[in-house]
Design a protein around this motif. Structure first.
Motif: not given
Length: 545
Positions: A14-15, A18, A22, A109, A112, A136
């Motif tokens: 998920l990170i 993200g 981004r 980041i 998150l 995210t």
């Protein structure tokens, strides 16, 4: 494979998602006004104040040491000063101005990760991951993670302060008490909206009295005393400016309040059906989530989430309606992660599995369309009525226009800007190192400027207060100005730059007055526009013999 490893891998991906969302094509759009203002303010106000060796400036009656910078920021800007100091230091290491967007991404980041740590106080691991997944994919957060402004670090610091508070509540150790005070105070020095973090102390009054290290009254006294010493004079100065109607934002409508939960998740949606669907689904989840929290969980969790969502948003809204408009969605981004937690509770409130799946599917469909809108650079716009989201504008691509001026500029030609946005474009894209002295000029009638613009120009002009509301001023540099009249304005040709905030290309009163004054004896030979930036080339009329 253990469930702990599986959840850790899901969080990692998920990170990673993200990060990719981004950073993808982060350079595709040019800096817009607020980003340019950040760079301009940092490079001029911060560097000038920190570089001066003398201790007092008689023009503005405040010191010019590092401490004096805080006074200057209060005089010329309505934001707390730490963000500008941070990017000043960052820019000294990474001089590429576009790197400031990557700095925003970095904090986005980290937000998150810290959100996951916070949600573990409220939710089990699977539900915590769902809250992280919402953040995210939220184009609201992606938008500002790709902007050279401080909203992502505001969000990170607010989340970090909440995390420290939750750890403090659980362990009541001296370390977490100190960590909470430091992170909360730092968050407030980055954004005044973070002051609501101290409302959480009300939920722990009994525990604080029992704590062996700190009593409740002593802690509150310490916080208030420190805040008064550090921020009291600055806040007083800034509130004084705001109370005189100098801020640019109109008072919020009830619609702004209704749309805020939708913006928190879907960002600035561009289609009417998306907005309507967002209102239905997100208000449904918000209502059901709050009811579920109140009936089925620890009341402390319910109160904590209300203090981090409903209470501050409503208070800011009411304050904006009665005192001064400060209801700005991008500043309220610090509260959005806690709305995600309530939305997850709203999903959990459905007793049957298929409604949960359906609502989750619709939520992520709206997330997807929000991301598509962001990628296309489109926001909802009502023809003939200006912007729908206050202060939100489609991304600009104006450098090609300014480059056209640069490529065709003659040595004796001047470039005239007529509003704050055009002025910053001119100063950033065509700096004094490229142009001869006096080629750049900003023309303005103080009486025709918006109050917020006038305050900015007064801060930049330095050598004049621009008190004559009917005079036409020409600002050559930050410390030099002239009065414009027919005897001083007679170039053979010149370029004129204006800008508009809306798609209807509505031009400001100052631009129209300046153009009428300086073009009476000139004829336009060229006109170009893009994304609200407009340029003209004028030549003197050839009069018959």
């Amino acid at each position: 494979m253990s469930s702990r490893i599986i959840y850790s891998l899901i969080l990692f991906f998920l990170i990673l998602a993200g990060f990719l969302a981004r950073t993808y094509d982060i350079r595709r759009s040019e800096f817009w006004l607020d980003e340019l203002a950040t760079i301009q303010y940092t490079n001029h106000e911060v560097s000038m104040t920190l570089a001066r060796s003398h201790s007092f400036d008689p023009k503005f009656h405040f010191p010019t040491t590092v401490a004096g910078y805080f006074w200057r920021s209060a005089h010329f800007d309505y934001q707390p000063p730490l963000y500008y100091l941070m990017i000043y230091g960052f820019s000294s290491i990474f001089p590429d101005e576009m790197a400031l967007r990557y700095l925003s991404t970095f904090w986005g980041i980290l937000s998150l990760w810290i959100l996951y740590r916070v949600t573990r106080y409220f939710l089990e691991k699977p539900e915590s991951l769902m809250a992280v997944a919402i953040m995210t994919g939220s184009s609201f957060h992606i938008w500002y993670a790709q902007e050279a402004r401080g909203y992502t670090i505001f969000c990170f610091l607010f989340l970090l302060a909440v995390y420290c508070f939750l750890r403090m509540k659980k362990h009541s150790s001296r370390l977490w008490w100190f960590a909470f005070l430091v992170t909360a105070a730092t968050a407030v020095m980055f954004t005044y909206y973070a002051i609501f973090i101290f409302g959480l102390l009300l939920t722990r009054k009994k525990t604080l009295k029992q704590n062996s290290y700190f009593s409740f009254s002593w802690l509150i006294g310490l916080v208030l005393t420190g805040a008064a010493i550090l921020l009291g004079p600055i806040i007083s100065q800034q509130i004084g400016c705001l109370s005189h109607g100098r801020f640019w934002l109109p008072p919020p409508s009830t619609g702004d309040l209704i749309f805020f939960p939708v913006i928190c998740v879907g960002g600035y949606l561009s289609e009417r059906w998306q907005l309507l669907a967002g209102i239905v689904i997100f208000w449904l989840l918000l209502w059901r989530g709050l009811c579920f929290l109140h009936k089925n969980t620890d009341k402390n969790k319910f109160i904590t989430l209300c203090l981090l969502t409903i209470f501050p948003v409503l208070l800011i809204f009411l304050s904006s309606r009665t005192f001064n408009p400060i209801f700005i969605a991008r500043h309220l981004i610090i509260f959005s992660p806690f709305f995600y937690i309530i939305f997850v509770y709203g999903i959990l409130s459905f007793p049957m599995k298929w409604p949960r799946i359906l609502v989750t599917f619709i939520l992520f469909i709206l997330l997807f369309f929000g991301w598509i809108n962001f990628r296309q650079g489109s926001v909802f716009y009502k023809e003939g009525s200006g912007e729908f989201y206050p202060g939100i504008h489609e991304r600009k691509q104006y450098v090609a226009l300014i480059k056209h001026i640069k490529d065709n500029l003659q040595p004796d030609e001047k470039i005239v800007a007529t509003d704050m946005q055009a002025t910053i474009f001119l100063r950033r894209v065509l700096p004094s190192a490229i142009l001869d002295a006096g080629q750049r000029i900003v023309m303005l009638y103080p009486g025709l400027l918006e109050p917020f613009e006038l305050e900015s120009f007064r801060g930049w002009s330095m050598s004049t207060k621009l008190d004559n509301m009917t005079a036409l001023y020409g600002l050559l540099r930050f410390d030099q100005h002239i009065m414009i009249d027919k005897r001083t304005w007679h170039p053979a040709s010149f370029w004129l730059i204006g800008s508009s905030w809306d798609k209807d290309l509505t031009l400001g009163k100052n631009f129209l007055a300046v153009r009428d004054f300086i073009t009476k004896d000139y004829v336009a030979t060229e006109f170009l526009s893009r994304d609200g930036v407009l340029i003209w080339h004028y030549k003197r009329k050839i009069l018959p013999d």
